[in-house]
Scaffold this motif. Structure first.
Motif, mmCIF file in Angstrom:
data_model
loop_
_atom_site.group_PDB
_atom_site.id
_atom_site.type_symbol
_atom_site.label_atom_id
_atom_site.label_comp_id
_atom_site.label_asym_id
_atom_site.label_seq_id
_atom_site.Cartn_x
_atom_site.Cartn_y
_atom_site.Cartn_z
ATOM 1 N N ASN A 139 77.096 0.932 7.413
ATOM 2 C CA ASN A 139 77.447 2.162 8.139
ATOM 3 C C ASN A 139 77.158 1.991 9.635
ATOM 4 O OD1 ASN A 139 77.853 4.104 5.737
ATOM 5 N ND2 ASN A 139 75.827 3.240 5.350
ATOM 6 N N PRO A 140 77.946 1.178 10.348
ATOM 7 C CA PRO A 140 77.635 0.902 11.754
ATOM 8 C C PRO A 140 77.696 2.128 12.667
ATOM 9 C CG PRO A 140 79.784 0.006 11.171
ATOM 10 C CD PRO A 140 79.137 0.475 9.900
ATOM 11 N N THR A 141 78.319 3.213 12.205
ATOM 12 C CA THR A 141 78.347 4.418 13.037
ATOM 13 C C THR A 141 76.984 5.111 13.081
ATOM 14 O OG1 THR A 141 79.262 5.667 11.173
ATOM 15 C CG2 THR A 141 80.827 4.827 12.808
ATOM 16 N N LEU A 142 75.999 4.570 12.365
ATOM 17 C CA LEU A 142 74.620 5.061 12.490
ATOM 18 C C LEU A 142 74.006 4.632 13.821
ATOM 19 C CD1 LEU A 142 73.193 4.353 8.929
ATOM 20 C CD2 LEU A 142 73.444 6.596 10.005
ATOM 21 N N THR A 187 85.358 -5.501 14.711
ATOM 22 C CA THR A 187 84.565 -6.725 14.652
ATOM 23 C C THR A 187 83.153 -6.361 14.195
ATOM 24 O OG1 THR A 187 85.814 -7.529 16.563
ATOM 25 C CG2 THR A 187 83.824 -8.752 15.978
ATOM 26 N N PRO A 188 82.927 -6.337 12.905
ATOM 27 C CA PRO A 188 81.593 -5.959 12.415
ATOM 28 C C PRO A 188 80.499 -6.831 13.037
ATOM 29 C CG PRO A 188 83.144 -6.119 10.597
ATOM 30 C CD PRO A 188 83.838 -6.673 11.815
ATOM 31 N N GLU A 240 67.498 7.465 1.929
ATOM 32 C CA GLU A 240 68.095 6.531 2.892
ATOM 33 C C GLU A 240 67.566 6.797 4.308
ATOM 34 O OE1 GLU A 240 72.487 5.446 1.143
ATOM 35 O OE2 GLU A 240 72.157 7.497 1.866
ATOM 36 N N LYS A 241 67.402 8.062 4.656
ATOM 37 C CA LYS A 241 66.882 8.404 5.990
ATOM 38 C C LYS A 241 65.465 7.878 6.182
ATOM 39 C CE LYS A 241 69.647 12.559 6.563
ATOM 40 N NZ LYS A 241 69.638 14.038 6.581
ATOM 41 N N GLN A 242 64.685 7.864 5.109
ATOM 42 C CA GLN A 242 63.309 7.375 5.171
ATOM 43 C C GLN A 242 63.222 5.855 5.126
ATOM 44 O OE1 GLN A 242 60.690 9.384 5.761
ATOM 45 N NE2 GLN A 242 62.227 10.987 5.924
ATOM 46 N N ASN A 243 64.302 5.200 4.693
ATOM 47 C CA ASN A 243 64.289 3.750 4.517
ATOM 48 C C ASN A 243 65.476 3.088 5.216
ATOM 49 O OD1 ASN A 243 61.965 3.485 2.594
ATOM 50 N ND2 ASN A 243 63.245 4.884 1.431
ATOM 51 N N ILE A 244 65.592 3.318 6.511
ATOM 52 C CA ILE A 244 66.658 2.702 7.291
ATOM 53 C C ILE A 244 66.473 1.185 7.225
ATOM 54 C CG2 ILE A 244 67.628 2.425 9.607
ATOM 55 C CD1 ILE A 244 68.209 5.176 8.475
ATOM 56 N N SER A 245 67.546 0.489 6.892
ATOM 57 C CA SER A 245 67.464 -0.966 6.758
ATOM 58 C C SER A 245 68.665 -1.623 7.425
ATOM 59 C CB SER A 245 67.424 -1.348 5.285
ATOM 60 O OG SER A 245 68.668 -1.026 4.672
ATOM 61 N N LEU A 246 68.550 -2.918 7.631
ATOM 62 C CA LEU A 246 69.679 -3.680 8.171
ATOM 63 C C LEU A 246 70.916 -3.511 7.291
ATOM 64 C CD1 LEU A 246 68.036 -7.055 9.260
ATOM 65 C CD2 LEU A 246 69.090 -5.365 10.742
ATOM 66 N N ALA A 247 70.734 -3.625 5.990
ATOM 67 C CA ALA A 247 71.865 -3.531 5.061
ATOM 68 C C ALA A 247 72.556 -2.176 5.171
ATOM 69 C CB ALA A 247 71.391 -3.771 3.632
ATOM 70 N N LEU A 248 71.777 -1.108 5.278
ATOM 71 C CA LEU A 248 72.346 0.238 5.385
ATOM 72 C C LEU A 248 73.158 0.384 6.670
ATOM 73 C CD1 LEU A 248 72.500 3.154 4.238
ATOM 74 C CD2 LEU A 248 70.464 3.653 5.602
ATOM 75 N N ILE A 249 72.633 -0.127 7.753
ATOM 76 C CA ILE A 249 73.335 -0.010 9.033
ATOM 77 C C ILE A 249 74.554 -0.920 9.079
ATOM 78 C CG2 ILE A 249 73.126 -0.259 11.529
ATOM 79 C CD1 ILE A 249 70.168 0.529 11.140
ATOM 80 N N LEU A 250 74.454 -2.104 8.517
ATOM 81 C CA LEU A 250 75.618 -2.993 8.470
ATOM 82 C C LEU A 250 76.747 -2.351 7.665
ATOM 83 C CD1 LEU A 250 73.852 -6.436 8.001
ATOM 84 C CD2 LEU A 250 75.125 -5.675 10.019
ATOM 85 N N THR A 258 77.382 10.610 10.076
ATOM 86 C CA THR A 258 76.998 9.571 9.118
ATOM 87 C C THR A 258 75.529 9.716 8.738
ATOM 88 O OG1 THR A 258 78.612 8.079 10.130
ATOM 89 C CG2 THR A 258 76.976 7.078 8.686
ATOM 90 N N TYR A 259 74.662 9.928 9.731
ATOM 91 C CA TYR A 259 73.231 10.077 9.452
ATOM 92 C C TYR A 259 72.967 11.330 8.617
ATOM 93 C CZ TYR A 259 68.193 10.385 10.062
ATOM 94 O OH TYR A 259 66.844 10.461 9.819
ATOM 95 N N ARG A 260 73.601 12.427 8.987
ATOM 96 C CA ARG A 260 73.390 13.687 8.263
ATOM 97 C C ARG A 260 73.841 13.583 6.804
ATOM 98 N NH1 ARG A 260 75.297 16.435 13.333
ATOM 99 N NH2 ARG A 260 77.322 16.346 12.322
#
Length: 109
Positions: free
Chosen positions: A81-84, A35-36, A69-79, A61-63
């Motif tokens: 990759n929810p395992t972040l 359930t995303p 991407e590590k410097q610019n964590i965003s909602l879209a990136l986490i959505l 996932t983070y590594r």
């Protein structure tokens, strides 16, 4: 009602579920993979605890993210990759708790 967000095969999720169940605490488990989570829910997590606490920087996932991407964590990136998200995320009437810690969970009983 307490809501626990995470993935079912996560050891921290299993420990948290066992702890709460053994103490008779009712909770609803929401698996990110089945359930995303919505953008609104994710934003409420970030607003409640901040990105630093929310992101699991020890995860594979983070590594595997690029430095950009590590410097610019965003909602879209986490959505995407929810395992972040550090697990579990516990949403209670008193706020949001990240990760499992018995001392932290004691006040739920």
């Amino acid at each position: 009602m307490i809501k626990m967000y995470g993935i079912k095969n996560c050891d921290s999720i299993k420990k948290a579920q066992k702890f709460l169940t053994a103490r008779g605490v009712d909770f609803e488990f929401i698996d990110f993979r089945q359930t995303p989570i919505s953008e609104q829910t994710l934003q409420s997590f970030a607003d409640g605890v901040g990105w630093d606490k929310l992101i699991n920087k020890r995860s594979t996932t983070y590594r595997n993210l690029s430095d950009d991407e590590k410097q610019n964590i965003s909602l879209a990136l986490i959505l995407k990759n929810p395992t972040l998200i550090k697990r579990p995320v516990l949403v209670t009437e008193n706020g949001i708790k990240i990760g499992f810690n018995e001392k932290l969970y004691q006040d739920l009983i």
